[in-house]
Design a protein around this motif. Structure first.
Motif, PDB file in Angstrom:
ATOM      1  N   GLN A   1       0.817  -1.212   0.000  1.00  0.00           N
ATOM      2  CA  GLN A   1       0.000   0.000   0.000  1.00  0.00           C
ATOM      3  C   GLN A   1       0.851   1.263   0.000  1.00  0.00           C
ATOM      4  O   GLN A   1       0.438   2.295  -0.543  1.00  0.00           O
ATOM      5  CB  GLN A   1      -0.936  -0.004   1.211  1.00  0.00           C
ATOM      6  N   LEU A   2       2.030   1.203   0.582  1.00  0.00           N
ATOM      7  CA  LEU A   2       2.906   2.364   0.625  1.00  0.00           C
ATOM      8  C   LEU A   2       3.767   2.494  -0.631  1.00  0.00           C
ATOM      9  O   LEU A   2       4.522   3.463  -0.772  1.00  0.00           O
ATOM     10  CB  LEU A   2       3.811   2.302   1.858  1.00  0.00           C
ATOM     11  N   GLY A   3       3.673   1.533  -1.559  1.00  0.00           N
ATOM     12  CA  GLY A   3       4.422   1.624  -2.807  1.00  0.00           C
ATOM     13  C   GLY A   3       5.850   1.140  -2.717  1.00  0.00           C
ATOM     14  O   GLY A   3       6.667   1.444  -3.595  1.00  0.00           O
ATOM     15  N   PHE A   4       6.186   0.355  -1.691  1.00  0.00           N
ATOM     16  CA  PHE A   4       7.557  -0.143  -1.520  1.00  0.00           C
ATOM     17  C   PHE A   4       7.995  -0.984  -2.713  1.00  0.00           C
ATOM     18  O   PHE A   4       9.118  -0.854  -3.215  1.00  0.00           O
ATOM     19  CB  PHE A   4       7.642  -0.953  -0.219  1.00  0.00           C
ATOM     20  N   PHE A   5       7.118  -1.838  -3.207  1.00  0.00           N
ATOM     21  CA  PHE A   5       7.496  -2.753  -4.285  1.00  0.00           C
ATOM     22  C   PHE A   5       7.655  -2.024  -5.618  1.00  0.00           C
ATOM     23  O   PHE A   5       8.437  -2.449  -6.472  1.00  0.00           O
ATOM     24  CB  PHE A   5       6.476  -3.883  -4.398  1.00  0.00           C
ATOM     25  N   SER A   6       6.941  -0.919  -5.797  1.00  0.00           N
ATOM     26  CA  SER A   6       7.122  -0.152  -7.030  1.00  0.00           C
ATOM     27  C   SER A   6       8.466   0.560  -7.031  1.00  0.00           C
ATOM     28  O   SER A   6       9.064   0.782  -8.088  1.00  0.00           O
ATOM     29  CB  SER A   6       5.977   0.855  -7.204  1.00  0.00           C
TER      30      SER A   6
END
Length: 333
Positions: free
Chosen positions: A95-100
């Motif tokens: 949800q926090l965009g870590f993987f992007s």
């Protein structure tokens, strides 16, 4: 991984993470093939499968560490045992965009802000220049409009609410990365930001992190005003051998007095503005971790400071305020 619950264990883990991620040389590969008889060799990784809980603040610092490794080594570090990660940790990072950030997922079409029920979340942003700061400001203003769609907040809350975070990001650009400071690790000269707004609870949470020289280092050079020096000197005793012993004192001074060297009321007020909003709302909390120091300010003027032997690796600010139903003050410009 929650700083409030186990600060020293957290800082130990983060220091180990930095060392593992940065031990690979630029241009090297993370996973090397060793022939048919041997499996692949992984140069460095961190296993998250043992993590039971992760706060937004912890996720933000981890994202900064991974982004630093990517920038230096020019390829993303591997993630291992993802199937064994706790669902709550996996969801939080997604949800926090870590993987992007690692290039694993493409969230470009989803946008930087997303809403789920009464909660709007700002995924992790990073920046270093004026344009990126302005873009982050716009995102934070969207969160504010989500919380206060009819613009009913009084000026004594709305104005410092809008200005405090802008000032904090500007301070990173101007002061966090001095050229004459000997950094242990190469930095990216950036800030990282994540935030969320809960309309049902009327609360706003913002977390900002930088890998800079830290408040105890930079503020001691900037605090030239007499009343600021007097506050620090009344507490700090000479001859202390523990280098981080008074880090909490310097953080408290920065939060109380700001970083203006001129005494002008409109400059250097990022942290004092955060305290002001908490007091005006009469509900909220500010936590600042910088190098080995920790300062906590709660609504009603209750505060505490402490110092530890291990550095958090920069400065981490976590600000939470709960807006009043009918705040005091003039609503007119």
């Amino acid at each position: 991984m929650v700083f409030d619950k186990n600060f020293e264990e957290m800082t130990d883990f983060l220091e180990g993470t930095r060392r593992r991620l940065l031990k690979v040389n630029k241009g090297s590969v993370w996973i090397a093939r060793r022939g048919k008889r041997h499996g692949p060799s992984i140069a460095g990784y961190v296993d998250f499968s043992k993590i039971e809980e992760m706060s937004t603040a912890a996720a933000l610092v981890l994202a900064a560490e991974y982004q630093r490794a990517i920038d230096i080594i020019k390829s993303p570090p591997p993630l291992v045992n993802i199937r064994n990660w706790k669902d709550e940790v996996l969801l939080q990072l997604y949800q926090l965009g870590f993987f992007s950030i690692l290039g694993i997922t493409d969230d470009a079409l989803a946008g930087q802000l997303y809403t789920q029920g009464d909660v709007m979340t700002l995924k992790i942003l990073s920046g270093s220049n004026a344009l990126e700061t302005e873009q982050a400001d716009q995102m934070l203003m969207e969160l504010g409009r989500f919380l206060d769609p009819e613009n009913q907040l009084p000026n004594n809350i709305r104005i410092p609410l809008n200005s405090a975070l802008s000032e904090a990001m500007v301070n990173v650009r101007k002061h966090a990365y001095p050229e004459d400071y000997d950094f242990q690790y190469r930095h990216l000269g950036r800030w990282w930001l994540a935030a969320s707004a809960n309309r049902r609870e009327k609360s706003l949470t913002v977390v900002i992190y930088d890998q800079g020289a830290t408040i105890p280092v930079t503020y001691s050079k900037m605090a030239t005003l007499d009343h600021v020096r007097k506050f620090i000197d009344q507490i700090v005793a000479p001859g202390q051998k523990q280098p981080f012993a008074y880090d909490g004192v310097h953080i408290e001074a920065a939060a109380k007095f700001g970083n203006s060297q001129t005494g002008q009321s409109h400059r250097g007020k990022g942290l004092p503005d955060m305290l002001h909003v908490i007091d005006q709302c009469q509900d909220g909390r500010l936590v600042i971790l910088s190098r080995g120091g920790r300062y906590v300010y709660n609504a009603g003027g209750r505060s505490s400071r402490s110092s530890y032997h291990r550095s958090v690796g920069g400065t981490l600010i976590e600000w939470n305020v709960r807006l009043p139903d009918d705040g005091p003050g003039d609503r007119n410009d």
